[in-house]
Design a protein around this motif. Structure first.
Motif, mmCIF file in Angstrom:
data_model
loop_
_atom_site.group_PDB
_atom_site.id
_atom_site.type_symbol
_atom_site.label_atom_id
_atom_site.label_comp_id
_atom_site.label_asym_id
_atom_site.label_seq_id
_atom_site.Cartn_x
_atom_site.Cartn_y
_atom_site.Cartn_z
ATOM 1 N N SER A 1 -23.572 12.227 -43.586
ATOM 2 C CA SER A 1 -24.520 11.917 -44.179
ATOM 3 C C SER A 1 -25.167 10.366 -43.587
ATOM 4 N N LEU A 2 -24.040 9.802 -42.969
ATOM 5 C CA LEU A 2 -24.341 8.652 -42.064
ATOM 6 C C LEU A 2 -25.121 9.047 -40.787
ATOM 7 N N ASP A 3 -24.660 10.025 -40.017
ATOM 8 C CA ASP A 3 -24.896 10.549 -38.588
ATOM 9 C C ASP A 3 -25.005 11.903 -38.910
ATOM 10 N N PRO A 4 -26.231 12.763 -39.243
ATOM 11 C CA PRO A 4 -26.032 14.124 -39.208
ATOM 12 C C PRO A 4 -25.599 14.741 -37.858
ATOM 13 N N GLY A 5 -25.726 14.230 -36.709
ATOM 14 C CA GLY A 5 -25.117 14.933 -35.631
ATOM 15 C C GLY A 5 -23.838 14.503 -35.203
ATOM 16 N N ALA A 6 -22.904 13.785 -36.075
ATOM 17 C CA ALA A 6 -21.496 13.436 -35.769
ATOM 18 C C ALA A 6 -20.761 14.592 -35.363
ATOM 19 N N GLN A 7 -19.801 14.501 -34.811
ATOM 20 C CA GLN A 7 -18.807 15.570 -34.478
ATOM 21 C C GLN A 7 -17.496 15.144 -35.240
#
Length: 73
Positions: free
Chosen positions: A30-36
């Motif tokens: 939700s903070l960084d949609p591209g986070a792994q």
């Protein structure tokens, strides 16, 4: 200019099942949609490759009901 992604290691208390893995992943993305996000249930750790700051990630996890703190960051 885009912020570079960085690797964070978080200690997260209260994760016990796949539902927790899904909740933790959703909170971080939700903070960084591209986070792994990689969750280690056995050791209570979450490895994140993200643009977000470690404090932001910890706050998102705390808001989701987990006790989280950055081990790196």
């Amino acid at each position: 200019m885009d912020e570079p992604r960085k690797d964070l290691l978080m200690q997260v208390e209260g994760m016990t099942c796949q539902g927790c893995v899904n909740a933790v992943t959703k909170a971080i993305q939700s903070l960084d949609p591209g986070a792994q996000v990689e969750v280690d249930l056995a050791h209570g750790r979450v490895h994140v490759h993200t643009k977000a700051q470690s404090l932001e990630v910890a706050q998102a996890l705390n808001a989701a009901g987990y006790e989280a703190e950055a081990m790196t960051g």
